[in-house]
Design a protein around this motif. Structure first.
Motif, PDB file in Angstrom:
ATOM      1  N   GLN A   1      43.591  31.539  43.081  1.00 14.92           N
ATOM      2  CA  GLN A   1      43.346  31.710  41.656  1.00 14.92           C
ATOM      3  C   GLN A   1      44.595  31.357  40.849  1.00 14.92           C
ATOM      4  OE1 GLN A   1      40.123  32.772  40.288  1.00 14.92           O
ATOM      5  NE2 GLN A   1      41.208  31.592  38.749  1.00 14.92           N
TER       6      GLN A   1
ATOM      7  N   LYS B   1      36.170  28.305  37.217  1.00 12.10           N
ATOM      8  CA  LYS B   1      35.692  28.829  35.927  1.00 12.10           C
ATOM      9  C   LYS B   1      36.603  29.960  35.417  1.00 12.10           C
ATOM     10  CE  LYS B   1      32.316  28.296  34.078  1.00 12.10           C
ATOM     11  NZ  LYS B   1      32.107  27.701  32.813  1.00 12.10           N
ATOM     12  N   GLN B   2      37.038  30.839  36.307  1.00 14.01           N
ATOM     13  CA  GLN B   2      37.907  31.956  35.922  1.00 14.01           C
ATOM     14  C   GLN B   2      39.215  31.455  35.319  1.00 14.01           C
ATOM     15  OE1 GLN B   2      37.329  35.283  35.913  1.00 14.01           O
ATOM     16  NE2 GLN B   2      39.362  35.628  35.075  1.00 14.01           N
ATOM     17  N   ALA B   3      39.688  30.317  35.794  1.00 14.17           N
ATOM     18  CA  ALA B   3      40.941  29.755  35.288  1.00 14.17           C
ATOM     19  C   ALA B   3      40.761  29.065  33.940  1.00 14.17           C
ATOM     20  CB  ALA B   3      41.510  28.766  36.304  1.00 14.17           C
TER      21      ALA B   3
ATOM     22  N   LYS C   1      33.697  29.737  41.191  1.00 13.14           N
ATOM     23  CA  LYS C   1      34.075  30.908  40.381  1.00 13.14           C
ATOM     24  C   LYS C   1      35.555  30.880  40.021  1.00 13.14           C
ATOM     25  CE  LYS C   1      30.620  34.365  41.634  1.00 13.14           C
ATOM     26  NZ  LYS C   1      30.418  35.676  42.258  1.00 13.14           N
ATOM     27  N   LYS C   2      36.392  30.469  40.953  1.00 10.85           N
ATOM     28  CA  LYS C   2      37.830  30.414  40.675  1.00 10.85           C
ATOM     29  C   LYS C   2      38.153  29.361  39.618  1.00 10.85           C
ATOM     30  CE  LYS C   2      39.082  30.415  45.159  1.00 10.85           C
ATOM     31  NZ  LYS C   2      39.969  30.381  46.336  1.00 10.85           N
TER      32      LYS C   2
ATOM     33  N   TYR D   1      45.182  28.573  37.811  1.00 12.78           N
ATOM     34  CA  TYR D   1      45.822  28.865  36.520  1.00 12.78           C
ATOM     35  C   TYR D   1      46.963  27.880  36.251  1.00 12.78           C
ATOM     36  CZ  TYR D   1      43.294  33.323  36.049  1.00 12.78           C
ATOM     37  OH  TYR D   1      42.331  34.282  35.921  1.00 12.78           O
TER      38      TYR D   1
ATOM     39  N   GLU E   1      32.654  30.544  45.904  1.00 12.32           N
ATOM     40  CA  GLU E   1      34.043  31.018  45.787  1.00 12.32           C
ATOM     41  C   GLU E   1      34.893  30.042  44.972  1.00 12.32           C
ATOM     42  OE1 GLU E   1      35.515  31.581  49.759  1.00 12.32           O
ATOM     43  OE2 GLU E   1      34.361  33.420  50.057  1.00 12.32           O
TER      44      GLU E   1
END
Length: 169
Positions: free
Chosen positions: A35, A81-83, A78-79, A39, A75
């Motif tokens: 993750q 998109k989360q970033a 999602k990572k 970022y 997995e």
């Protein structure tokens, strides 16, 4: 990741007029990136990642020799998109043939629901001359879907999508 961060940073510095920087990434690779690394990529200026998931079904992924799993797709997706990086995923209606058509549609919808990508791009599966899939067709182990069956597969997939704010292309 360090190498890609360096490249994206360089592009952004040398070509400030560039509006978007995108990259391709395999689902299995995306699931291995941390993750924090995502970022870093976002901070460097990476805007979007395209990934050929092809199908959300583990059975079909194995059949076509994709080398990834549904779990890795979810997995990794999602990572991304989360970033805050846009995610464009590609799916192939018909990739499971007649045997896995419904499973391909429903399990692909499950991946879309879990990841909520920005773009879902459909690229219809076609058996290529000289491919492993052509060998499976010749031996009767794979029966290709007709165009109508592929459209019905897309319809089933769409009926099972419950959580996606992205675009279908």
């Amino acid at each position: 990741t360090e190498w890609l961060v360096e490249i994206v940073t360089y592009i952004r510095q040398k070509l400030p007029e560039i509006q978007r920087v995108t990259s391709y990434g395999r689902a299995d690779t995306l699931s291995c990136i941390t993750q924090e690394q995502f970022y870093q990529l976002k901070s460097a200026g990476l805007d979007r990642i395209h990934s050929g998931f092809e199908t959300g079904s583990d059975d079909v992924l194995q059949l076509i020799g994709k080398g990834s799993t549904q779990k890795q797709q979810i997995e990794g997706g999602k990572k991304v998109k989360q970033a805050g990086i846009e995610l464009s995923i590609y799916f192939m209606p018909g990739a499971g043939g007649k045997e896995y058509s419904q499973k391909n549609a429903i399990e692909t919808a499950n991946v879309i629901n879990a990841v909520n990508p920005d773009f879902v791009r459909l690229r219809t599966f076609v058996v290529k001359t000289g491919s492993l899939m052509e060998d499976l067709v010749k031996t009767g182990k794979f029966i290709e879907c007709s165009d109508i069956e592929k459209l019905l597969e897309i319809k089933i997939m769409l009926e099972h999508i419950q959580n996606c704010n992205g675009y279908l292309a």
